[in-house]
Enzyme design. Structure first.
Site, PDB file in Angstrom:
ATOM      1  N   HIS A 122      26.281   0.093  39.008  1.00  0.00           N
ATOM      2  CA  HIS A 122      26.049  -0.122  40.483  1.00  0.00           C
ATOM      3  C   HIS A 122      26.176  -1.537  40.633  1.00  0.00           C
ATOM      4  O   HIS A 122      25.579  -2.570  40.085  1.00  0.00           O
ATOM      5  CB  HIS A 122      24.480   0.118  40.917  1.00  0.00           C
ATOM      6  CG  HIS A 122      23.980   0.142  42.441  1.00  0.00           C
ATOM      7  ND1 HIS A 122      24.148  -1.056  43.203  1.00  0.00           N
ATOM      8  CD2 HIS A 122      23.883   1.062  43.323  1.00  0.00           C
ATOM      9  CE1 HIS A 122      23.863  -0.870  44.187  1.00  0.00           C
ATOM     10  NE2 HIS A 122      23.663   0.444  44.486  1.00  0.00           N
TER      11      HIS A 122
ATOM     12  N   CYS B 158       0.900  -1.133  -0.032  1.00  0.00           N
ATOM     13  CA  CYS B 158      -0.016  -0.014   0.090  1.00  0.00           C
ATOM     14  C   CYS B 158       0.732   1.156  -0.087  1.00  0.00           C
ATOM     15  O   CYS B 158       1.991   1.220  -0.596  1.00  0.00           O
ATOM     16  CB  CYS B 158      -0.997  -0.256   1.111  1.00  0.00           C
ATOM     17  SG  CYS B 158      -0.075  -0.021   2.949  1.00  0.00           S
TER      18      CYS B 158
END
Length: 617
Positions: free
Chosen positions: A538, A26
């Protein structure tokens, strides 16, 4: 060569040529029907340059390409060696396991998609001619007007013939049989019968179905309807013809099938269409139109707010085709449609948001998507903007929906109606001009709604950083941030990123930059990279309680470091023995300054320190 490489990757991504039942395209998408969608490689396809995204909806596997879809499709057909030397039919199969709603959407899109470009072009020409007459630039009596109007109106007048062709492809009917049925519906003497002054009798007198009879077929009264520019009658007629043709093929000897099958098909299908299918379909079309208009009349403003808000969602799932069918029914029965016009602000809402992103981003890849998406959005094609920019970032998409809703409400308040199937975006404006009243308040209301929707933009305070990559700070197993057993990290509250389950007790710098933070306990380090990323690493969960035991800090706050430079050494066994996990999250704390934070290699499960880990776009 770029299209060839892309086509090969797409074919591989959909599971190979043998997995493809059919493919069409399309305005922006390659629409595949596949034998087995589980055989696809969706994540790889989404990350392929040249592919905006992948959508699975309505029984279709849709690969969104953008403005270059036609060229990609042509190359894909050639590279893939698909049937018919460049055209693979979008087959309609009764046995497919699709819901009734999905089959309806698939049916409508399959019938209208092949002619969408010419349909819009003809509507644009017809709309501009109406605008020229409204501004007194053309006279309806001039030859120029008549020729230009014939280009636009001719396509719609003979629409049943065009739909006969596309519906025949969808229903596996001989295409010329489909066209012949459409031609019969538009035949001049048949059209003239509908307005004939000769009345033989009246059927259903006193009811809403009251019909004057102007002709009979073998003594059977024929309820004449206006079939020019109609949609539903020809689609149902071709569907019926597919059943007749299948029956004829079973009973007709092979040696005479070439002419006897279409002979039987037409001889049965066309009269049945005039006697039963045509009138019933026309009444059905009128009923659909009446219901939709009644809903609209209940509150045009509310209808506009709702349609505007959800139109882009409809586009995402492909269900907007249902409204195309409604519009065509309204145009055929009333000469105008008040429904589809409510969505016209949506493309400008998308365009406004894309413009905001385009003006703010420093990411060249994002700019490369945003500029063509902005241009195509002006002309009503929003898929590149939706899939490539706004939907992945969520907030811009929501803002565009809000703006589209406001625009839809204004359009409803102005009473804007569409008098023809015209172009999209800016080219939809002429289609809102009533040939009798000219440019009135309803047209100005549409323009104002478009302008207001386009004024939407993302927050000016957000400036997007240039794209960059971060290497892994550790060697180990890759763990999604959502699986980290700490809600602060897993929720994304600190930012987007990833975690590593380390096998080597060294934390390395993931990029060049400056150390912004070093906890005295050594378990966490912050880094501001030279490219503008703000990183927090961390080591372990709750390891602050170790008070530095098992950690050796190698850098200080404010120190300049290079990618791959050791930052912290830590004793994995000692930390685990103390009862703490060593899972190490690495998060980009300024994630809002990037369009996306994702794995550089989505399929990877393990990584070595200093190897590429995160892609910041």
């Amino acid at each position: 060569m770029a299209y060839e490489d892309l086509s090969k990757k797409i074919i591989a991504g959909v599971g190979g040529k043998d997995n493809v039942k059919s493919v069409v395209h399309c305005t922006t998408r390659l629409r595949f029907k596949l034998k087995d969608e589980s055989a696809t490689h969706t994540d790889e396809l989404k990350d392929t340059d040249g592919v905006i995204t992948v959508v699975q909806s309505g029984g279709q596997y849709q690969v969104v390409i953008g403005n270059e879809v036609a060229d990609v499709y042509e190359t894909l057909i050639r590279v893939g060696g698909f049937a018919d030397g460049g055209s693979v039919p979008d087959d309609y199969e009764d046995g497919e396991k699709m819901s009734i709603f999905d089959r309806f959407i698939d049916l409508i899109s399959g019938i209208f998609t092949p002619m969408l470009g010419v349909l819009c072009a003809a509507g644009m020409i017809k709309g501009f001619v109406a605008m020229f007459v409204a501004f007194n630039w053309l006279s309806e009596n001039s030859g120029t007007y008549k020729i230009l109007y014939s280009i636009g109106d001719g396509f719609f007048y003979f629409l049943p013939i065009v739909l006969g062709l596309t519906a025949a492809k969808k229903f596996h009917v001989d295409q010329f049989v489909g066209m012949a049925i459409g031609m019969a519906l538009c035949y001049p003497s048949i059209v003239a019968l509908n307005s004939s002054k000769t009345v033989l009798s009246t059927l259903f007198s006193g009811s809403i179905f009251e019909s004057q009879i102007h002709a009979t077929f073998l003594g059977i009264p024929v309820v004449m309807m206006s079939y020019t520019s109609s949609v539903i009658p020809i689609i149902l007629a071709v569907w019926f013809a597919s059943k007749v043709q299948a029956f004829a093929k079973r009973i007709v000897p092979t040696v005479v099938k070439t002419f006897l099958v279409p002979f039987i098909t037409l001889l049965i299908a066309v009269p049945i269409t005039f006697l039963i299918i045509g009138p019933v379909a026309s009444w059905l079309s009128d009923g659909i139109s009446t219901v939709c208009v009644a809903i609209y009349n209940f509150s045009p403003i509310v209808a506009g707010l709702v349609m505007g808000a959800f139109w882009q969602v409809f586009v995402i799932f492909g269900v907007h085709w249902g409204f195309v069918a409604v519009m065509m029914a309204n145009l055929a029965s009333q000469g105008f449609d008040p429904i589809l016009g409510l969505s016209l602000a949506a493309s400008f809402a998308q365009t406004g948001v894309v413009l905001g992103i385009l003006l703010q981003t420093k990411n060249q890849k994002t700019r490369g998507i945003a500029l063509p998406a902005f241009i195509s959005g002006i002309f009503g094609v929003t898929e590149p903007a939706i899939y490539g920019l706004t939907l992945p970032r969520k907030r811009p998409f929501i803002l565009s929906c809000v703006a589209a809703s406001i625009g839809g409400g204004i359009i409803g308040f102005a009473g804007t109606k569409m008098y023809m199937m015209g172009g999209m975006g800016l080219f939809s404006i002429p289609a809102a001009i009533n040939s009798k009243t000219g440019v009135d308040g309803s047209v100005y209301g549409l323009i104002i709604a478009m302008a207001i929707a386009a004024a939407t933009k993302v927050e000016p305070s957000v400036t997007y950083n240039a794209a960059t990559k971060l290497s892994s700070p550790e060697t180990g197993q890759i763990i999604p941030l959502s699986e980290v057993k700490d809600e602060v990290f897993s929720s994304g509250a600190m930012g987007k990123g990833v975690a590593i389950e380390p096998t080597d007790g060294v934390l390395y710098a993931p990029a060049d930059g400056e150390v912004a933070l070093v906890f005295p306990t050594g378990h966490a380090v912050g880094l501001n990279t030279t490219d503008g990323a703000e990183i927090l690493m961390h080591i372990g969960m709750d390891t602050v309680e170790l008070e530095g035991k098992g950690f050796e800090t190698l850098v200080q706050k404010g120190e300049t470091v290079k990618a791959g430079q050791p930052l912290v050494k830590f004793d994995i066994e000692a930390i685990k023995a103390a009862g703490y996990p060593v899972t190490t999250p690495m998060v980009v704390t300024n994630s809002k300054n990037y369009h996306d934070v994702k794995l550089a290699f989505p399929a990877a499960t393990e990584v070595n320190a200093t190897e590429p880990l995160l892609q910041l776009d």
